[in-house]
Structure formats: structure tokens, C-alpha cells
Design a protein around this motif. Structure first.
Motif, PDB file in Angstrom:
ATOM      1  N   ILE A 132      58.339  21.734   7.218  1.00 55.70           N
ATOM      2  CA  ILE A 132      57.163  21.490   6.927  1.00 55.70           C
ATOM      3  C   ILE A 132      56.354  21.130   8.197  1.00 55.70           C
ATOM      4  O   ILE A 132      56.989  21.210   8.376  1.00 55.70           O
ATOM      5  N   ARG A 133      55.222  22.452   8.502  1.00 57.62           N
ATOM      6  CA  ARG A 133      54.388  22.378   9.161  1.00 57.62           C
ATOM      7  C   ARG A 133      53.718  21.889   9.354  1.00 57.62           C
ATOM      8  O   ARG A 133      52.495  21.932   8.067  1.00 57.62           O
ATOM      9  N   ASN A 145      45.917  20.976   7.894  1.00 60.73           N
ATOM     10  CA  ASN A 145      46.696  21.661   7.223  1.00 60.73           C
ATOM     11  C   ASN A 145      48.215  21.482   6.674  1.00 60.73           C
ATOM     12  O   ASN A 145      48.533  21.198   7.941  1.00 60.73           O
ATOM     13  N   VAL A 146      48.617  21.351   5.450  1.00 57.70           N
ATOM     14  CA  VAL A 146      49.685  21.144   5.149  1.00 57.70           C
ATOM     15  C   VAL A 146      50.386  23.040   5.314  1.00 57.70           C
ATOM     16  O   VAL A 146      49.893  23.296   4.441  1.00 57.70           O
ATOM     17  N   TYR A 147      51.370  23.152   5.593  1.00 54.17           N
ATOM     18  CA  TYR A 147      52.347  24.287   5.520  1.00 54.17           C
ATOM     19  C   TYR A 147      53.696  24.602   5.452  1.00 54.17           C
ATOM     20  O   TYR A 147      54.655  23.526   5.272  1.00 54.17           O
ATOM     21  N   LEU A 148      54.115  25.345   4.036  1.00 52.77           N
ATOM     22  CA  LEU A 148      55.830  25.749   4.105  1.00 52.77           C
ATOM     23  C   LEU A 148      56.023  26.769   5.146  1.00 52.77           C
ATOM     24  O   LEU A 148      55.254  27.302   4.770  1.00 52.77           O
ATOM     25  N   GLN A 149      57.255  26.425   6.218  1.00 51.95           N
ATOM     26  CA  GLN A 149      57.243  27.077   6.891  1.00 51.95           C
ATOM     27  C   GLN A 149      58.523  27.672   6.268  1.00 51.95           C
ATOM     28  O   GLN A 149      59.346  27.290   6.143  1.00 51.95           O
ATOM     29  N   ASN A 152      62.147  33.148   7.087  1.00 53.13           N
ATOM     30  CA  ASN A 152      61.363  34.801   8.452  1.00 53.13           C
ATOM     31  C   ASN A 152      60.240  34.221   9.315  1.00 53.13           C
ATOM     32  O   ASN A 152      58.949  35.295   9.104  1.00 53.13           O
ATOM     33  N   GLN A 153      59.767  33.198   9.398  1.00 50.40           N
ATOM     34  CA  GLN A 153      58.431  33.023  10.202  1.00 50.40           C
ATOM     35  C   GLN A 153      57.194  33.010   9.387  1.00 50.40           C
ATOM     36  O   GLN A 153      56.439  32.715  10.287  1.00 50.40           O
ATOM     37  N   GLN A 154      57.015  33.464   7.863  1.00 48.75           N
ATOM     38  CA  GLN A 154      55.421  33.325   7.321  1.00 48.75           C
ATOM     39  C   GLN A 154      55.212  31.893   6.840  1.00 48.75           C
ATOM     40  O   GLN A 154      56.702  30.941   6.636  1.00 48.75           O
ATOM     41  N   ALA A 178      58.903  16.693   2.248  1.00 48.54           N
ATOM     42  CA  ALA A 178      59.703  17.637   3.382  1.00 48.54           C
ATOM     43  C   ALA A 178      61.233  16.409   2.895  1.00 48.54           C
ATOM     44  O   ALA A 178      61.990  17.088   3.003  1.00 48.54           O
ATOM     45  N   HIS A 179      60.904  15.071   2.385  1.00 44.99           N
ATOM     46  CA  HIS A 179      61.528  14.136   2.010  1.00 44.99           C
ATOM     47  C   HIS A 179      62.690  15.223   1.205  1.00 44.99           C
ATOM     48  O   HIS A 179      63.712  14.370   0.491  1.00 44.99           O
TER      49      HIS A 179
END
Length: 188
Positions: A132-133, A145-149, A152-154, A178-179
């Protein structure tokens, strides 16, 4: 809705009081600009312009260039207002994030504009999620922003800061996701 194997998070769309307020203000002001521009074309003193923009009775607005420019701003603002009201009406961008550990699937659902692609669904495998980024920017006006990383780096955005009360609440939500997914958090 949350359990040990299933987590669903609702994503709020544009239907907020602040967006409704700004769309209303924009609509009223653009109608005022359009009425004022048209009244200058017809050489008619306009009460709307005199009340809201504090113009004296003696002042005259010439059609060229002030009235013409006011008509242009009125028409352009009216189209922007129609766009904002259509986003509010159709609730574009709202939806949910659904994490299912039993099936190993992530489903991101958002409402779009009417048409054949109104329902936007993205399915991913949970095993492909790397972390989680949280993207933080130095600019005051840029949202966090909260991203799903993915491996494949997408990356796919989950939520913006405007959906939360403050940065601490957003970080808590990112930590909760994330938990649940058992992945680390990255700060960019």
C-alpha cells in the motif's frame, strides 16, 4: 463491512455539500454574467447586475468589449456548471473497494458517466499486490493519495485525502487495509 476474510470500503463520490455549494454559486454567477451581457446588447439597464455587483444606476456597460466578454464568460461558465451538476447527479467516481481473501480477489468498482461503460469494475488477484503506497506531496493544494502498488510496478489509486478528515485518519485507513492484506506500507 469487515470480517477476517472480507473487507468492503465505500468510496464517496462528488455528492458533498461543498461541491453542491460551488456548483450552485457558479450557476447563479454565470446566469448573472449572461443576463448582464445580453442586457448591454439590448441597451437595457439590468437590475441583477446592479444588485449583485454594486454598480451605480448611472454606469453603463457597453456591449463591446465588456458585454461581449460577459456573454462569453456566462456561456462558458454555464457549460462548466452543467458538467458539475451532471457529475453530481450521476455520482461519478463513487463506488467501493472490495477485498476478498477467501477468493483471493480484489474488486474496485466506480460509477462513470452514462453509457455502455457506466459501471467500471477492475478485478485483481490479492497475491499480485506488493504494498500500500501513500503518496504525499509538498504542495499544500495537492491531495494525499492511497495507492495499491502491484508487483509489476503498476499502481491504482484507492482514495484521495478529500475523502478523509485529516492525514492521520487517512494513514489509519491505509494501515487497516495493509494489515488486512498483510502487505507493507510505502511512503512516497
Amino acid at each position: 463491512m469487515k470480517s477476517n476474510l472480507f473487507f468492503r470500503e465505500v468510496v464517496v463520490g462528488p455528492r458533498k455539500w461543498s461541491n453542491i455549494l460551488w456548483a450552485s454559486i457558479l450557476l447563479i454567477c454565470t446566469i448573472g454574467f449572461l443576463i448582464t451581457g445580453l442586457s448591454s446588447y439590448f441597451n437595457n439597464n439590468n437590475l441583477f447586475f446592479q444588485i449583485f455587483f454594486f454598480v451605480k444606476q448611472d454606469d453603463v456597460i457597453l456591449f463591446e468589449p465588456q458585454g461581449l466578454l460577459m456573454c462569453f464568460y456566462g456561456i462558458a461558465g454555464f457549460f462548466v456548471s452543467i458538467y458539475l451538476w451532471s457529475m453530481l447527479l450521476w455520482n461519478v467516481g463513487s463506488g467501493y473497494n472490495e477485498f476478498d481473501r477467501q477468493k483471493g480477489i480484489l474488486c474496485l468498482f466506480r460509477w462513470g458517466f452514462p453509457g455502455k461503460n457506466r459501471r467500471i469494475r477492475i478485478y485483481c488477484f490479492l497475491e499480485d499486490i506488493k504494498s500500500i503506497r501513500i503518496k504525499t506531496q509538498k504542495n499544500v493544494f495537492s491531495p494525499y493519495n492511497v495507492y495499491l502498488q502491484f508487483k509489476n510496478q503498476q499502481s491504482i489509486p484507492l482514495n484521495q485525502m478529500e475523502n478523509f478528515g485529516d492525514l492521520q485518519q487517512m494513514e489509519n485507513k491505509a494501515a487497516e487495509i495493509a494489515h488486512f492484506l498483510q502487505v507493507p506500507i510505502q511512503d512516497v
